[in-house]
Design a protein around this motif. Structure first.
Motif, PDB file in Angstrom:
ATOM      1  N   LEU A   1      -0.308   6.051  -4.574  1.00 49.02           N
ATOM      2  CA  LEU A   1      -1.638   6.643  -4.419  1.00 49.02           C
ATOM      3  C   LEU A   1      -1.941   6.818  -2.939  1.00 49.02           C
TER       4      LEU A   1
ATOM      5  N   GLN B   1     -10.026  -1.604  -7.553  1.00 47.00           N
ATOM      6  CA  GLN B   1      -9.979  -0.219  -8.018  1.00 47.00           C
ATOM      7  C   GLN B   1      -8.564   0.352  -8.080  1.00 47.00           C
ATOM      8  N   THR B   2      -7.588  -0.476  -8.449  1.00 48.07           N
ATOM      9  CA  THR B   2      -6.209  -0.013  -8.596  1.00 48.07           C
ATOM     10  C   THR B   2      -5.560  -0.707  -9.791  1.00 48.07           C
TER      11      THR B   2
ATOM     12  N   ASP C   1      -6.991   9.564 -11.173  1.00 49.11           N
ATOM     13  CA  ASP C   1      -6.209   8.340 -11.058  1.00 49.11           C
ATOM     14  C   ASP C   1      -5.138   8.321 -12.149  1.00 49.11           C
TER      15      ASP C   1
ATOM     16  N   SER D   1       2.437   2.154  -3.398  1.00 49.48           N
ATOM     17  CA  SER D   1       1.558   2.301  -4.556  1.00 49.48           C
ATOM     18  C   SER D   1       1.647   3.668  -5.229  1.00 49.48           C
TER      19      SER D   1
ATOM     20  N   ARG E   1       0.829  -1.211   0.000  1.00 48.48           N
ATOM     21  CA  ARG E   1       0.000   0.000   0.000  1.00 48.48           C
ATOM     22  C   ARG E   1       0.858   1.254   0.000  1.00 48.48           C
TER      23      ARG E   1
ATOM     24  N   GLU F   1      -8.238   3.653   2.597  1.00 49.78           N
ATOM     25  CA  GLU F   1      -7.506   2.468   2.167  1.00 49.78           C
ATOM     26  C   GLU F   1      -6.685   1.840   3.296  1.00 49.78           C
TER      27      GLU F   1
END
Length: 384
Positions: free
Chosen positions: A241, A330-331, A374, A239, A236, A247
């Motif tokens: 993001l 969703q990634t 994104d 990432s 995580r 998250e």
């Protein structure tokens, strides 16, 4: 609202499991899943606990939904350089960018689990929706929350409730799409034949170089809980993001889900020798597997091409059980599209308690959608 009674409860556990699951039949993320998430958050003292709203009529519980509270940063959709600028503003004037929000849905699901009893017809379902909205408005006023929101409505749910929410004044905003891989194939060769020649060659090359990888599937992760949580958190953080608390999993999440779901939660473990190099958490339904979370140990994962290895392992897992849909979240959209997935849009609906600010929000809704910011989607305009 005649004949309907709205009730706000502190936990999904306060609603009978049979009633909850009757409103949301066939979901892997069912009553026991949400109860496990709550228990993990409560035990650790961290995480966003899911409260719930229930609507009852003379026949019993007619509608249910989880919800959570969040101090929401308005810059959450922004990523990369724009997020850096927003972070600088936030350090000096945090209240400028922060709103208290009550949000129908869950930080632990890619879909808003808004469910209705099977005996409700169209008009009664809309009446139940209005009862939910009224209950949340009252709750927001009591708690001093500025926003009420519905998070990640899937297309069928959005079509069902969007007219009602529009009449109630909600603004509709694009959220992140969910990647779905359809698997109408008899075997692995059939799936690979559906891909481009270059992608097919790349996957086969990576699999050939991954002979040292040992794959294990298990539901009981006793003794591995901390390792799995460490791999998830490491991945995580890498990432690039940042969606804030939306998250972050509470400590104990993986162990709690494993205990609650039993064989409906399968952990795919990827070993290099005696070292756990990666994992997938898979949630199992009759016709769908949800690839819920992925964690990898770097640089080991890259050296052994574990993303491609895990993808193909999940495809084989589905095909061997006759499962025709692999949902992968969703990634990492670029890789998932290359491997044959399609993107299913989801929607947010947001209502500010100030009529003036809601008027402004409705006019900028199309410019603040999550899918606009994104990085993968920005590079793939056709996918967006």
């Amino acid at each position: 609202m005649t004949g309907l009674v709205a009730r706000i409860v502190d936990s999904v556990a306060a609603i009978p499991a049979a009633a909850w699951d009757a409103c949301l039949p066939g979901e892997a993320e069912d009553h026991s899943y949400y109860r496990a998430c709550d228990e993990a958050a409560a035990a650790s003292g961290t995480g966003l606990r899911c409260a719930a709203v229930a609507i009852a009529d003379a026949q019993g519980i007619a509608a249910v939904a989880p919800f959570f509270r969040l101090d929401y940063r308005l810059d959450t959709p922004l990523q990369g350089r724009l997020r850096g600028v927003a972070d600088a503003v936030y350090r000096y004037v945090p209240r400028l960018l922060t709103l208290r929000i009550i949000c129908i849905g869950s930080p632990y699901a890619d879909r808003c689990h808004l469910g209705f009893a099977p005996w409700l017809d169209g008009p009664r379902r809309e009446t139940a929706m209005r009862a939910i909205v009224d209950a949340l408005r009252r709750q927001a006023a009591a708690e001093g929350a500025q926003l009420v929101a519905f998070k990640d409505l899937a297309p069928a749910d959005d079509a069902l409730v969007a007219p009602c929410l529009s009449r109630e004044g909600f603004a509709r905003i694009g959220s992140l799409p969910v990647a779905i891989l359809d698997l109408p194939y008899a075997d692995e060769d059939g799936y690979l034949a559906s891909l481009s020649a270059a992608t097919r060659k790349d996957i086969r090359r990576k699999l050939a170089r991954a002979q040292a990888v040992r794959i294990e599937h298990r539901s009981d992760i006793t003794g591995l809980e901390e390792l799995i949580a460490e791999l998830y958190e490491s991945t995580r953080r890498r990432s690039g993001l940042d969606y804030g608390e939306l998250e972050v999993l509470p400590p104990g999440y993986f162990a709690a889900v494993s205990r609650a779901l039993g064989e409906r939660a399968v952990f795919a473990l990827y070993w290099i020798g005696d070292e756990l190099a990666a994992f997938n958490l898979l949630l199992i339904e009759p016709g769908r597997v949800i690839d819920k979370f992925l964690g990898m140990r770097y640089p080991l994962a890259r050296e052994h091409n574990l993303y491609a290895v895990s993808w193909m392992a999940n495809v084989r897992f589905c095909l061997s059980r006759g499962i025709v849909s692999l949902q992968s979240g969703q990634t990492a959209y670029a890789s998932k599209l290359r491997f044959g997935s399609r993107l299913v849009p989801t929607r947010l609906h947001v209502l500010h308690r100030s009529k003036l600010l809601q008027w402004g929000l409705r006019r900028i809704a199309s410019t603040v959608s999550f899918d606009r910011f994104d990085p993968d989607l920005a590079r793939l305009p056709a996918a967006r």
